[in-house]
Motif scaffolding. Structure first.
Motif, PDB file in Angstrom:
ATOM      1  N   SER A 299       0.834  -1.204   0.000  1.00 11.10           N
ATOM      2  CA  SER A 299       0.000   0.000   0.000  1.00 11.10           C
ATOM      3  C   SER A 299       0.868   1.254   0.000  1.00 11.10           C
ATOM      4  N   PRO A 315      -6.921  -0.931  10.836  1.00 11.29           N
ATOM      5  CA  PRO A 315      -7.862  -0.035  10.145  1.00 11.29           C
ATOM      6  C   PRO A 315      -9.240   0.012  10.787  1.00 11.29           C
ATOM      7  N   TYR A 329      -8.638   5.582   3.472  1.00  8.69           N
ATOM      8  CA  TYR A 329      -8.429   4.351   2.714  1.00  8.69           C
ATOM      9  C   TYR A 329      -8.967   4.449   1.292  1.00  8.69           C
TER      10      TYR A 329
END
Length: 332
Positions: A299, A315, A329
């Motif tokens: 990521s 998260p 996100y």
């Protein structure tokens, strides 16, 4: 209403917002109200219709293809088959932009054979035998056949999509990617985003190269608000597999044939949304679903946050129940 229970001086007035996202106060506050007045005084009808009306709003989130289907056509299908099964209906709408109506003309024609009446610019007095102003939704991108007369299911809605776009045999014959099992490589559509809203494959060219090396004919599909729906249908319906990152563009998988394969690339923190939106959609259309959940090192968020940061490490704990934090996100 019975004139005995109502006087002309005191009509009953109700205000309804004909949009299905009742749980979202902010969204609903931006939907134009439809005013209902019950009174013994009958208006002078300029046009008398024989078919019942379904009133809905094409405003607010409409214009995003996920919401076009999730908040528009699927609830419209549920409503029509729940309230007016086996009847011709008229569609009465507000906030339906000309571009939106033009883009979805084929689908709208499967709901009604009559011209759409637009409350925003129509000043004629129309009269109907009945009108429904409540739009019914069962859940995100789904249909519960137990709640509809005659047990209409998502497969019936999928058939409606095929009816809208799959009947033009001339287009099918001229489609450059028509599949011939004995002569063609299987088609893989790679749905590409432009990166302005995040969630972009940084190594898209490598992915395309590897898929071609395996044996696919890879087609990059980069949808925009101006993409013609029948063109998108022709491409997606002719494909054998699709890969795409979680996002509204994956709604095009509603055009997939049963038995095709759909792989969703799931970014950090989007697991729940990926499941309830596009994994559910893939199963509803009969596709074989798989997903690739990216890991921390894959990521680009790792360039902004450390591995120990709650954003990366947990998260769900970071996001909690606040949808606004999903922007980290979805957009970063």
């Amino acid at each position: 209403m019975d004139p005995k229970t109502l006087t002309p001086q005191k009509p009953t007035v109700e205000k309804v917002r004909p949009y299905p996202r009742k749980w979202e106060t902010h969204t609903m506050s931006r939907i134009k109200e439809v005013t209902l007045i019950s009174s013994p005084i009958i208006p002078n009808c300029e046009i008398q219709h024989k078919a019942p009306a379904i009133v809905f709003s094409a405003g607010e989130l409409t214009g995003n293809i996920f919401h076009d289907f999730n908040d528009g056509f699927i609830p419209l299908f549920i409503t029509e088959y729940s309230i007016c099964p086996d009847q011709d209906v008229l569609l009465v709408t507000s906030k339906a932009r000309d571009l939106w109506v033009s883009k979805f003309t084929e689908i709208l024609r499967t709901f009604t054979k009559y011209p759409i009446i637009n409350l925003d610019n129509d000043i004629i007095i129309h009269c109907f035998p009945s009108a429904n102003v409540v739009i019914i939704s069962h859940d995100l991108i789904t249909i519960n056949p137990k709640l509809i007369p005659n047990s209409k299911a998502f497969t019936h809605f999928h058939a409606l999509i095929d009816k809208a776009y799959g009947q033009n045999q001339k287009q099918k014959q001229n489609h450059p990617f028509k599949f011939n099992p004995s002569k063609s490589r299987p088609i893989l559509v790679l749905i590409s985003c432009n990166g302005r809203v995040g969630r972009v494959l940084l190594n898209q060219n490598e992915v395309k190269f590897e898929a071609e090396k395996i044996g696919f004919n890879v087609i990059i599909f980069k949808p925009t608000p101006m993409t013609l729906m029948h063109k998108a249908y022709e491409l997606i319906h002719s494909s054998h597999a699709i890969i795409g990152i979680h996002g509204a563009a994956l709604t095009h998988t509603i055009f997939l044939r049963p038995g095709s394969v759909f792989m969703q690339v799931v970014p950090l923190g989007t697991e729940w949304a990926a499941e309830v939106c596009y994994a559910r959609l893939a199963r509803n259309v009969g596709s074989e679903y798989m997903e690739y959940r990216i890991e921390t090192e894959e990521s680009s968020l790792i360039e902004k946050y450390s591995k120990d940061d709650l954003v990366i490490r947990d998260p769900v704990g970071f996001r909690g129940t606040g949808w606004s934090l999903m922007n980290v996100y979805l957009k970063e």
